[in-house]
Design an enzyme around this catalytic site. Sequence first.
Site, mmCIF file in Angstrom:
data_model
loop_
_atom_site.group_PDB
_atom_site.id
_atom_site.type_symbol
_atom_site.label_atom_id
_atom_site.label_comp_id
_atom_site.label_asym_id
_atom_site.label_seq_id
_atom_site.Cartn_x
_atom_site.Cartn_y
_atom_site.Cartn_z
ATOM 1 N N CYS A 177 2.797 12.518 7.756
ATOM 2 C CA CYS A 177 1.669 12.183 6.879
ATOM 3 C C CYS A 177 1.240 13.403 6.077
ATOM 4 O O CYS A 177 0.930 13.310 4.894
ATOM 5 C CB CYS A 177 0.506 11.638 7.705
ATOM 6 S SG CYS A 177 -0.875 11.051 6.698
ATOM 7 N N CYS B 80 -3.219 9.252 12.180
ATOM 8 C CA CYS B 80 -3.872 9.182 10.873
ATOM 9 C C CYS B 80 -5.062 8.233 10.853
ATOM 10 O O CYS B 80 -6.128 8.547 11.335
ATOM 11 C CB CYS B 80 -2.858 8.793 9.807
ATOM 12 S SG CYS B 80 -1.630 10.056 9.488
#
Length: 359
Positions: A105, A201
């Site tokens: 990410c 995330c």
Amino acid sequence: MNIAEIENKRIAVLLSGGVDSSVVVYEFARLGQHPDCFYIKIGPEEEEEWDCSSEEDLEMATAVAHKYGCRLEVIDCHKEYWDQVTKYTMDKVRAGLTPNPDVMCNRLIKFGAFDEKRGHDYDLIATGHYAQTEIDDEGRKWLCTSPDPVKDQTDFLAQITDWQLRKALFPIGHYMKDEVRVIAEREHLVNAKRKDSQGICFLGKINYNDYIRRYLGEQPGDVIELETGRRIGTHKGLWFHTIGQRKGMGFGGGPWFVVKKDVAQNILYVSHGYDPETAYKQDFAVHDFHWLTTQVSVVNVTFKIRHTPEYHLATLQWTDENAFIVHSKEKIHGVAPGQFCVIYDEHHHRCLGSGEITV
């Protein structure tokens, strides 16, 4: 961070709604700076199905940006996240590996897709990561560890590219987490007492197995005791288990440790006991090593294979330009193919890069 470092620079702050990135904005404000702030939206579209905290995150980010007179813009990276990070995760777990979505990410979204959409207009991208950087005598920028061993996040940043590192700025990286909390409370930040986010995330309270089940479903198979070949039960899918796992197994006569996966036969191998020898490795291979700053000739190192405060001593036996065998000074629990092995110098000060464990 000092005024000389940021003077005459166009700066973007990635504001998540958490306390760390909020204190980043304060750090600029105390230097008389009012950088543009950005909230990256990566949550799922079907928010009613997922206990997603993105609405609260955005409210917190908006309040902090307003407090310090900064402009806040929402950047939608939903498609990029699901096309890139989710694909990476599912491809790895389907192959029986142990991926790290947060690592990718950072590379693909926070310093990748964001840069393509808006970050390219800025000289520096500031985040609330617990990490530091330094410039050597040749003008090269290195990723360096935070003084807080528990919160240090260099392992999550060890796959970013060299140009991403050159643009990265970590204004709170020199603090301990407790110091950041003190600043937030002193400055009456709206999220001063907010708990740190956990897990992947945006997932928040979403169970990781539910996330996997949504995309891969279930694929039942046998669970076999490695030492005896005895069948002790069934699993619902290899992707619901990680090497070294002990909790949540649900088999009688435990405890059981996951020690191996046979993807071709769909068999999960386990060992019995509280600390079985089969749960440890001392030597393992790493391939596709990604150098952060530059390739260096290194043999004696420290390393991590998961997000823990501890660093392990090792020597590297290079087998190719970007592949080596790690010879750890001690046996390591839960070494799993697909994990990132993050390599540091002997003093675990500079992070040199990371590669994927293969054996």
